[in-house]
Design an enzyme around this catalytic site. Structure first.
Site, mmCIF file in Angstrom:
data_model
loop_
_atom_site.group_PDB
_atom_site.id
_atom_site.type_symbol
_atom_site.label_atom_id
_atom_site.label_comp_id
_atom_site.label_asym_id
_atom_site.label_seq_id
_atom_site.Cartn_x
_atom_site.Cartn_y
_atom_site.Cartn_z
ATOM 1 N N SER A 201 -4.840 -5.962 4.833
ATOM 2 C CA SER A 201 -4.685 -4.614 5.354
ATOM 3 C C SER A 201 -3.575 -4.597 6.385
ATOM 4 O O SER A 201 -3.190 -5.629 6.931
ATOM 5 C CB SER A 201 -5.986 -4.151 6.006
ATOM 6 O OG SER A 201 -6.206 -4.889 7.193
ATOM 7 N N LYS A 202 -3.080 -3.401 6.604
ATOM 8 C CA LYS A 202 -2.027 -3.245 7.606
ATOM 9 C C LYS A 202 -2.498 -3.794 8.935
ATOM 10 O O LYS A 202 -1.773 -4.488 9.626
ATOM 11 C CB LYS A 202 -1.688 -1.761 7.760
ATOM 12 C CG LYS A 202 -0.827 -1.211 6.654
ATOM 13 C CD LYS A 202 -0.945 0.314 6.573
ATOM 14 C CE LYS A 202 -1.556 0.713 5.266
ATOM 15 N NZ LYS A 202 -1.965 2.100 5.171
#
Length: 477
Positions: free
Chosen positions: A247-248
């Site tokens: 994920s970011k």
RNA sequence: GGCCCCUUCGUCUAGCGGUCCAGGACUCCGGGUUCUCAGUCCGGCAAUCGCGGGUUCGAAUCCCGCAGGGGUCACCA
């Protein structure tokens, strides 16, 4: 004849696309490309607050770079245009109104705070929160300014997932959910169902986090009397440390970052495809055509896969080595060090040829090729720490190097003549290559490593090579 | 907590009842390739198949428990 496959990739423009998201897109694209199917791109921008500048551009650019061209979508359009949800609001409102009229949707009378209170109370009593227990008896008329909920009766839903197999979930996963927000925008849960239906999507691939929502989607189809497309849940791509998905927030790099570092799209595609899919043979490397031919949802893994940079690096190096020299040279544009810019193409082409099998990604180019473009200062540490050379005094070294210089000066500096001269020198000086070649190599490059000696000398050229040998000799005087 | 999913070398994985005291790839280690680094070739280390019960002549493979990990329970997607 079965109906043609239609798949879609429907990201939100809320951040740069990373490899986890893009893998879902790749699988959907592969599926569509297998027959005469279609791959659609739809931008899901119904959450205005989370949208970022350039989000959509990033999506388009990423897919184009990877070669995942869409048949319908932004910039292409098609029979179901527009393909941007914020431009389709009328459609969602129409369907929402339809549900209101048939008594299947109602305005939510509660404030966010009231709902929070309900949830907290349920949690305190250790029972699941169900909105339907708070359904208003006489909801006020929906006027478009309240949140609108769909009324779903508690019942079990199950489906045959193309990846996971049969999944059944109980009635407790079903609840009235919001289909239109108070700001007049639809929720993802609602509008993606409408779009997928309108657009004739046959296979819906979603990442694993949506698995618990599928009963809701099924129930929504039912409310409209529609048939659900085939659902396929793809497993998560995990970060290198495992545990949680890429994920970011966990530092997943944008796909375009890899492009900028000099990764090849073929390598990224091959690598991403191999996370959670294989064809059952021992083949590791696949061209995109082979992936199209061999990809099969049934062979998609059910468990998550970690993103192993090491393996990506190996694959990327492999694809770089496969490149034709002209192609490599073109792709290397923009990666040369500033010092290299003054040199002509022919020279840089030769340098590129020498480092091709050493490059793991293009951004490494400057550090691998420095000495081809600038005269590095004499670094005495290179000899002082060399396991063989450090045993010899500088007088001996100077004598060896001087002898070598004379012999090399008698050649035309072609690889052939240099190789012969170097061989002769070994005999003449009665030195091992580990001593003589290392000495010459260090003198001429002032770098801890380099391509092969004869090749390096030939590319550097006679004048420059001899000059550098002289510099080293001068340093010992 | 409820529900759901997952569980084979460090990592990606093959394996769908016997050919598996588990195969391949990445990483790592050793060796060859007349220097270095990389590449390449050869070789090696590495999973008692999460654990415990069954079923069966026989289980990584089927069944049941358990444990661990993950997901989800938003007017985010």
């Amino acid at each position: 004849m079965s109906t043609p496959v239609r798949t879609r990739f429907a990201p939100s423009p809320t951040g740069a696309l990373h490899c986890g998201t893009v893998r879902t897109a790749l699988f959907a694209w592969l599926l569509a490309r297998q027959g005469n199917g279609s791959f659609l791109l739809r931008i899901e921008d119904t959450d205005q607050k989370r949208e970022i500048d350039g989000g959509t551009e990033n999506i388009l650019e990423t897919l184009k770079w990877l070669g995942l061209e869409w048949d319908e979508g932004p910039g292409i359009d098609g029979p179901h245009a527009p393909y941007v949800q914020s431009q389709r609001l009328e459609l969602y409102r129409k369907y929402a109104q339809q549900l209101v009229e048939s008594g299947l949707a109602y305005a939510d009378p509660y404030s966010t705070e009231e709902l929070d209170t309900f949830r907290q109370k349920a949690q305190a009593e250790k029972r699941p929160f169900l909105y339907r227990n708070h359904r208003p008896e006489n909801p006020s008329k929906y006027d478009g300014t309240q949140a609108l909920r769909i009324k779903l009766e508690p019942k079990s839903y199950g489906w045959d997932d193309a990846v996971m197999g049969r999944i059944d979930m109980g009635a407790e996963t079903i609840d009235d959910y919001i289909i239109m927000k108070a700001d007049g925008f639809p929720t993802y849960n609602f509008c993606h169902i409408i779009d997928d239906h309108e657009m004739g999507i046959t296979h819906v691939l979603r990442s694993q986090e949506f698995i618990a929502s599928i009963p809701k989607f099924l129930a929504t189809h039912e409310a409209f009397g529609w048939e659900s497309p085939i659902n396929a849940i793809v497993p998560p791509v995990l970060g290198a440390e495992g545990g949680t998905k890429l994920s970011k927030r966990k530092g997943a790099k944008p796909v375009l970052w890899y492009r900028d570092q000099g990764y090849l799209s073929e390598a990224i595609v091959n690598f991403i495809a191999s996370l959670g899919w294989n064809d059952g043979t021992e083949q590791e490397l696949f061209t995109i055509e082979e992936l199209v031919e061999k990809f099969d949802l049934e062979r998609v893994q059910k468990s998550g896969a970690r993103f192993d940079e090491q393996r990506l690096l190996w694959m990327n190096g492999h694809y770089i080595r496969q490149l034709f020299q002209d192609d490599l040279y073109d792709k290397l544009q923009g990666y040369w060090s500033p010092e290299a810019e003054g040199y002509d193409d022919d020279y840089k082409r030769q340098v590129a040829g020498l480092v091709q099998e050493r490059l793991k990604y293009f951004a490494e180019l400057p550090e691998l090729t420095r000495f081809f473009f600038e005269d590095l200062p004499i670094d005495s540490e290179l000899i002082n720490t060399h396991k063989q050379l450090k045993k010899l005094d500088s007088e001996t070294l100077a004598k060896l190097l001087s002898t070598s210089r004379e012999a090399l000066a008698d050649t035309d500096f072609s690889v052939e003549q240099l190789t012969d001269a170097l061989n002769d020198l070994l005999v003449q000086t009665e030195q091992k290559p580990a001593v003589l070649y290392s000495l010459i190599r260090i003198a001429v490059t002032q770098a801890p490593n380099s391509p092969g000696l004869a090749d390096t000398l030939a590319v550097l050229g006679k004048e420059r090579s001899l000059e550098r040998l002289d510099m080293q000799l001068t340093a010992w005087k």
